[in-house]
Design an enzyme around this catalytic site. Sequence first.
Site, PDB file in Angstrom:
ATOM      1  N   VAL A 209       8.509  32.286 -36.687  1.00 16.80           N
ATOM      2  CA  VAL A 209       9.567  32.576 -35.712  1.00 16.80           C
ATOM      3  C   VAL A 209      10.331  31.277 -35.475  1.00 16.80           C
ATOM      4  O   VAL A 209       9.746  30.273 -35.019  1.00 16.80           O
ATOM      5  CB  VAL A 209       8.989  33.119 -34.379  1.00 16.80           C
ATOM      6  CG1 VAL A 209      10.113  33.357 -33.375  1.00 16.80           C
ATOM      7  CG2 VAL A 209       8.206  34.405 -34.615  1.00 16.80           C
TER       8      VAL A 209
ATOM      9  N   HIS B  65       2.020  26.649 -29.376  1.00 18.46           N
ATOM     10  CA  HIS B  65       0.850  27.509 -29.238  1.00 18.46           C
ATOM     11  C   HIS B  65      -0.142  26.817 -28.302  1.00 18.46           C
ATOM     12  O   HIS B  65      -0.425  25.622 -28.470  1.00 18.46           O
ATOM     13  CB  HIS B  65       0.151  27.708 -30.590  1.00 18.46           C
ATOM     14  CG  HIS B  65       0.932  28.479 -31.609  1.00 18.46           C
ATOM     15  ND1 HIS B  65       0.717  29.817 -31.847  1.00 18.46           N
ATOM     16  CD2 HIS B  65       1.910  28.099 -32.459  1.00 18.46           C
ATOM     17  CE1 HIS B  65       1.531  30.228 -32.806  1.00 18.46           C
ATOM     18  NE2 HIS B  65       2.269  29.206 -33.205  1.00 18.46           N
TER      19      HIS B  65
ATOM     20  N   HIS C   3       8.241  26.913 -30.447  1.00 19.27           N
ATOM     21  CA  HIS C   3       7.204  27.406 -29.532  1.00 19.27           C
ATOM     22  C   HIS C   3       5.959  26.554 -29.688  1.00 19.27           C
ATOM     23  O   HIS C   3       5.575  26.187 -30.793  1.00 19.27           O
ATOM     24  CB  HIS C   3       6.883  28.882 -29.789  1.00 19.27           C
ATOM     25  CG  HIS C   3       6.643  29.208 -31.225  1.00 19.27           C
ATOM     26  ND1 HIS C   3       7.666  29.386 -32.125  1.00 19.27           N
ATOM     27  CD2 HIS C   3       5.501  29.375 -31.923  1.00 19.27           C
ATOM     28  CE1 HIS C   3       7.164  29.661 -33.315  1.00 19.27           C
ATOM     29  NE2 HIS C   3       5.842  29.643 -33.228  1.00 19.27           N
TER      30      HIS C   3
ATOM     31  N   ASP D 220       0.522  35.675 -26.865  1.00 20.02           N
ATOM     32  CA  ASP D 220       0.814  35.936 -28.284  1.00 20.02           C
ATOM     33  C   ASP D 220       0.390  37.369 -28.622  1.00 20.02           C
ATOM     34  O   ASP D 220      -0.660  37.840 -28.190  1.00 20.02           O
ATOM     35  CB  ASP D 220       0.058  34.926 -29.160  1.00 20.02           C
ATOM     36  CG  ASP D 220       0.574  34.903 -30.582  1.00 20.02           C
ATOM     37  OD1 ASP D 220       1.169  33.881 -30.978  1.00 20.02           O
ATOM     38  OD2 ASP D 220       0.407  35.904 -31.306  1.00 20.02           O
TER      39      ASP D 220
ATOM     40  N   ASN E 149       3.988  24.644 -35.108  1.00 21.44           N
ATOM     41  CA  ASN E 149       4.189  24.779 -36.550  1.00 21.44           C
ATOM     42  C   ASN E 149       5.660  24.474 -36.816  1.00 21.44           C
ATOM     43  O   ASN E 149       6.537  25.057 -36.174  1.00 21.44           O
ATOM     44  CB  ASN E 149       3.859  26.207 -37.020  1.00 21.44           C
ATOM     45  CG  ASN E 149       2.375  26.496 -36.954  1.00 21.44           C
ATOM     46  OD1 ASN E 149       1.560  25.611 -37.222  1.00 21.44           O
ATOM     47  ND2 ASN E 149       2.009  27.701 -36.585  1.00 21.44           N
TER      48      ASN E 149
HETATM   49  P1  AMP Z   1       4.443  30.718 -35.803  1.00 19.79           P
HETATM   50  O1  AMP Z   1       3.689  31.234 -36.994  1.00 19.79           O
HETATM   51  O2  AMP Z   1       4.030  29.356 -35.366  1.00 19.79           O
HETATM   52  O3  AMP Z   1       5.954  30.835 -35.998  1.00 19.79           O
HETATM   53  O4  AMP Z   1       4.022  31.647 -34.606  1.00 19.79           O
HETATM   54  C1  AMP Z   1       4.681  32.802 -34.264  1.00 19.79           C
HETATM   55  C2  AMP Z   1       3.772  33.527 -33.313  1.00 19.79           C
HETATM   56  O5  AMP Z   1       4.543  34.477 -32.620  1.00 19.79           O
HETATM   57  C3  AMP Z   1       2.625  34.290 -33.995  1.00 19.79           C
HETATM   58  O6  AMP Z   1       1.383  33.816 -33.480  1.00 19.79           O
HETATM   59  C4  AMP Z   1       2.897  35.742 -33.610  1.00 19.79           C
HETATM   60  O7  AMP Z   1       1.707  36.450 -33.370  1.00 19.79           O
HETATM   61  C5  AMP Z   1       3.744  35.599 -32.369  1.00 19.79           C
HETATM   62  N1  AMP Z   1       4.657  36.684 -32.083  1.00 19.79           N
HETATM   63  C6  AMP Z   1       5.554  37.258 -32.920  1.00 19.79           C
HETATM   64  N2  AMP Z   1       6.263  38.202 -32.288  1.00 19.79           N
HETATM   65  C7  AMP Z   1       5.816  38.232 -30.999  1.00 19.79           C
HETATM   66  C8  AMP Z   1       6.135  38.984 -29.843  1.00 19.79           C
HETATM   67  N3  AMP Z   1       7.084  39.943 -29.858  1.00 19.79           N
HETATM   68  N4  AMP Z   1       5.450  38.751 -28.698  1.00 19.79           N
HETATM   69  C9  AMP Z   1       4.493  37.808 -28.664  1.00 19.79           C
HETATM   70  N5  AMP Z   1       4.156  37.051 -29.715  1.00 19.79           N
HETATM   71  C10 AMP Z   1       4.791  37.254 -30.874  1.00 19.79           C
END
Ligand code: AMP
Length: 114
Positions: free
Chosen positions: A96, A102, A100, A30, A87
């Site tokens: 995003v 975590h 995914h 992340d 999430n």
């Molecule tokens: P969520 O809030 O569950 O949608 O998590 C999205 C996660 O993606 C967050 O923890 C961000 O820090 C991570 N994230 C966003 N862009 C990138 C990226 N380019 N590379 C790695 N992690 C990312």
Amino acid sequence: MSDCIFCKIVSGEIPSDIVYESDSVVAFNDLNPQAPFHILIVPKKHIPTLNDMTEEDRELIGGILLTASHLAKENGFSEVGYRTLFNCNRGAGQTVFHVHLHLLGGRPFTWPPG
Ligand code: AMP
Ligand code: ZN
């Protein structure tokens, strides 16, 4: 999907620290880690949220969870404990919209989370 950041990571169009890859999933660090180990495990297939997974994705979702336990073991925090989290949608903090998982480890976690 052309404007999806995680699809671009899967395709290699944008760089990431990939820590694991199989036929169906990719795991990478992340960008904004919330623990010493904070890995995201994503399906290669674009699926926006957990709500959009279907019976057809049963094996895929199992593979994502098995990848989490594999990486927890490999990184030495499987016994002390770790957290896995999906999430789903904005109200839960999803930012995003490509499913995914975590995987967080390397520090203590409280329950309920803050
Ligand atoms: P969520 O809030 O569950 O949608 O998590 C999205 C996660 O993606 C967050 O923890 C961000 O820090 C991570 N994230 C966003 N862009 C990138 C990226 N380019 N590379 C790695 N992690 C990312
Ligand atoms: Zn995507």
